[in-house]
Design a protein around this motif. Structure first.
Motif, PDB file in Angstrom:
ATOM      1  N   ARG A  71      12.555   7.857  -0.824  1.00 21.51           N
ATOM      2  CA  ARG A  71      13.036   7.754  -0.595  1.00 21.51           C
ATOM      3  C   ARG A  71      13.923   6.608  -0.824  1.00 21.51           C
ATOM      4  N   PHE A  72      13.253   5.508  -0.433  1.00 19.51           N
ATOM      5  CA  PHE A  72      13.354   4.237  -0.181  1.00 19.51           C
ATOM      6  C   PHE A  72      13.362   3.296  -2.315  1.00 19.51           C
ATOM      7  N   LEU A  73      11.751   4.554  -1.781  1.00 16.45           N
ATOM      8  CA  LEU A  73      11.382   3.288  -3.458  1.00 16.45           C
ATOM      9  C   LEU A  73      11.947   4.338  -4.417  1.00 16.45           C
TER      10      LEU A  73
ATOM     11  N   ILE B 131       0.749  -1.637   0.302  1.00 16.62           N
ATOM     12  CA  ILE B 131      -0.588  -0.069  -0.051  1.00 16.62           C
ATOM     13  C   ILE B 131       0.619   1.253   0.075  1.00 16.62           C
ATOM     14  N   HIS B 132       2.231   1.191   0.524  1.00 14.06           N
ATOM     15  CA  HIS B 132       3.242   2.288   0.541  1.00 14.06           C
ATOM     16  C   HIS B 132       4.095   2.223  -0.696  1.00 14.06           C
TER      17      HIS B 132
ATOM     18  N   LEU C 268       9.158   1.832   9.031  1.00 10.42           N
ATOM     19  CA  LEU C 268       8.425   1.300   8.743  1.00 10.42           C
ATOM     20  C   LEU C 268       7.451   1.569  10.036  1.00 10.42           C
ATOM     21  N   ASN C 269       8.508   1.448  11.920  1.00 11.99           N
ATOM     22  CA  ASN C 269       8.373   1.263  12.907  1.00 11.99           C
ATOM     23  C   ASN C 269       7.375   2.556  13.324  1.00 11.99           C
ATOM     24  N   ALA C 270       8.033   3.649  12.729  1.00 11.13           N
ATOM     25  CA  ALA C 270       8.068   5.568  12.988  1.00 11.13           C
ATOM     26  C   ALA C 270       6.361   5.956  12.985  1.00 11.13           C
TER      27      ALA C 270
ATOM     28  N   SER D 191       5.553  14.389   7.470  1.00 17.67           N
ATOM     29  CA  SER D 191       5.833  14.667   7.051  1.00 17.67           C
ATOM     30  C   SER D 191       8.066  13.917   6.127  1.00 17.67           C
ATOM     31  N   SER D 192       8.404  13.965   7.593  1.00 19.12           N
ATOM     32  CA  SER D 192       9.800  13.532   6.925  1.00 19.12           C
ATOM     33  C   SER D 192       9.713  12.267   6.806  1.00 19.12           C
ATOM     34  N   ASN D 193       9.418  11.209   7.390  1.00 24.76           N
ATOM     35  CA  ASN D 193       8.929   9.775   7.008  1.00 24.76           C
ATOM     36  C   ASN D 193       8.352   9.289   5.955  1.00 24.76           C
ATOM     37  N   ASP D 194       7.384  10.034   6.095  1.00 27.87           N
ATOM     38  CA  ASP D 194       6.785   9.881   4.472  1.00 27.87           C
ATOM     39  C   ASP D 194       8.591  10.251   3.275  1.00 27.87           C
TER      40      ASP D 194
END
Length: 411
Positions: free
Chosen positions: A117-119, A63-64, A103-105, A109-112
Motif C-alpha cells: 500500500r505504501f509503495l 530491498i523492499h 517497518l519495525n513489525a 502477510s498483513s504487513n506485506d
C-alpha cells in the motif's frame, strides 16, 4: 546478527540521490505557499505531488522497493520540505510514523500488504488525541470485534492530515480494555471529518475533528498499541523539530529577501542603503546562527534514532534501553534548541526590516505563527526538567513512554 523478522535494513540511500529526487518537487511546492497560507487554501495537489514521487516510501529499504533512507536523511528532507511549506511537511508526520511502525513489525502477510500500500502511494492520516483533555487512562474511543472485522466508534481532535488521507490511524480500546490502533479507510461511510481547527498557525494541516460511527476496520488492520515501535514518541517529536527547522530556514530566506529589497534606511542607520548597513547585516548573521543551531540539533538528535535502529538490526538487546535513553535526552535537548531558534529567528528578522516588513502581502508573520503553534504541541517547559533530572538524579526519562504517554502525539 541481523533481525530478518522485520522490514528494517541498513540505510543505503545517498544524500545526493535523495535530494535530487525530491528537491524539484519541494521547489514546486514552495510556489504559492504564501497565498495558500493567507487564504487558507488546502494543499491537496501538493500532497499528491509528493505521493506521486514516492515520498511516503523514503524510509522503506531498497530491498523492499523504497528509497532506503536513514532517519537522519528522512528528517533532513522533511526540514527542507518545511522550508517550502511547513503545513505540507507537518501533514506527512503521521504517515511517516506509521510507515516506521510497519517497518519495525514482524513480517507477515498483513504487513506485506501494508508495504505494498505504501509503495502504491496510499497515504495515512492520524487520529489519536481526544478532545476535552482526555488522556489514555480515560480514552473513550472503542474498537470492537464484529464478525470478521472490527468497528470503530469515537471522536478525535488534532487529526492532522486526515483530509488528505486514504487511511486513518485511530487509537482506541478493545473490549478487554487493551489499547489498540485501527486503520480505517477515510471514505468509510462511518467516518466524518470536520475542518474545525481554529489555531492561528498550521492553518492548512487539517488538524480538526474526526468522528467514527461504527467505521469498519479489517482484521489485518488492527494492532496492539503496546507493540508500536519503541522510539515512536521520539519519531513524532522529531518530525515537529524538522518542521520547526524548516520554518527557521524560511524566516532567514524571506527576511534576507526583504532586506535586499529595501530602498531606504532610517535616519539612525549607519548607511543610506539598508543592505550594507552593518547593524542590519548583524541581524541576518544572528538569524543564520539560529538556522545553524536548529540544523545541528536536528542532525545530532536524529543520529541517535539511527543508532536505536542499528542496535535492533544488530540484535543488541542488552544496549537497547541505553540507546533509547540517549535518544530521549537528545530529542529533548534538540526540542529546547530548535524551538528557541525558530521563535528567535521568526521574531528577530523584523529588526532588519522597516515598517514594510509587517505588510500582510509579505506574510512574514506566518513563520512565527506556525512556529509558535508547533512549539505548543509538547510544551518545552517540561523537557529541561526531565533532562536535568536524568543528568543529576538518574531518573529514567523514558519510563512514562512505556505506557504510551502523551509523548507520542501530545497536544
Amino acid at each position: 546478527m541481523s533481525v530478518p523478522s522485520t522490514y528494517l535494513a541498513e540505510p543505503t540511500a545517498s544524500d545526493e540521490g535523495l535530494f535530487s529526487a525530491f528537491r524539484p518537487v519541494f521547489e514546486k511546492i514552495a510556489q504559492g505557499n504564501l497565498e495558500r497560507e493567507r487564504d487558507r487554501l488546502f494543499p491537496h495537489e501538493q500532497v499528491r505531488w509528493l505521493a506521486e514521487v514516492d515520498f511516503g516510501t523514503v524510509r522503506i529499504p531498497a530491498i523492499h522497493g523504497g528509497f532506503g533512507a536513514s532517519l537522519e536523511q528522512t528528517f533532513a528532507l522533511l526540514a527542507e520540505l518545511a522550508e517550502a511549506d511547513p503545513n505540507v511537511a507537518h501533514i506527512w508526520r503521521n504517515h511517516l510514523a506509521f510507515v516506521e511502525d510497519r517497518l519495525n513489525a514482524p513480517q507477515s502477510s498483513s504487513n506485506d500488504t501494508w508495504i505494498k500500500r505504501f509503495l502504491a502511494g496510499e497515504f495515512v492520516g492520524g487520529g489519536w488525541t481526544e478532545a476535552n483533555n482526555l488522556t489514555l487512562a480515560n480514552l473513550t474511543t472503542t474498537i470492537t470485534a464484529h464478525n470478521d472485522h472490527w468497528l470503530v466508534s469515537g471522536a478525535k481532535y488534532y487529526a492532522t492530515g486526515s483530509l488528505y488521507a486514504d487511511w486513518l490511524d485511530v487509537l482506541g480500546r478493545a473490549e478487554g480494555g487493551e489499547l489498540v490502533t485501527a486503520l480505517v479507510r477515510r471514505d468509510d461511510p462511518g467516518v466524518t471529518l470536520v475542518d474545525d481547527w481554529d489555531g492561528f498557525g498550521q492553518r492548512t494541516t487539517a488538524s480538526g475533528t474526526a468522528r467514527y460511527e461504527q467505521a469498519r476496520a479489517e482484521r489485518g488492520d488492527v494492532f496492539p498499541a503496546t507493540d508500536r515501535f519503541d522510539y515512536q514518541a521520539h519519531f513524532y517529536q522529531t518530525a515537529m523539530h524538522a518542521v520547526l527547522t524548516g520554518i527557521t530556514k524560511a524566516a532567514l530566506r524571506d527576511g534576507s529577501t526583504a532586506l535586499t529589497g529595501r530602498a531606504r534606511n532610517y535616519p539612525q542607520g549607519l548607511t543610506s542603503v539598508p543592505a550594507i548597513d552593518p547593524q542590519l547585516l548583524q541581524v541576518i548573521g544572528e538569524v543564520s546562527a539560529d538556522v545553524f543551531a536548529a540544523e545541528a540539533a536536528l542532525g545530532r538528535s536524529t543520529a541517535t534514532l539511527d543508532r536505536v535502529v542499528a542496535g535492533r538490526l544488530a540484535g543488541d538487546e542488552a544496549g537497547a534501553r541505553r540507546r533509547l535513553i540517549d535518544a530521549e535526552v537528545a530529542v529533548d535537548q534538540a526540542q529546547l534548541v530548535i524551538i528557541a531558534a525558530a521563535l528567535s529567528a521568526s521574531t528577530k528578522i523584523f529588526d532588519a526590516l522597516g515598517a514594510s516588513g509587517v505588510s500582510e502581502r509579505r506574510g512574514l508573520d506566518r513563520h512565527w505563527k506556525n512556529a509558535r503553534t508547533l512549539a505548543s504541541h509538547n510544551p518545552r517547559v517540561y523537557k529541561a526538567r526531565i533532562v536535568g533530572d536524568w543528568l543529576i538524579n538518574r531518573i529514567d526519562p523514558v519510563a512514562d513512554l512505556a505506557s504510551l504517554g502523551r509523548g507520542g502525539q501530545g497536544n
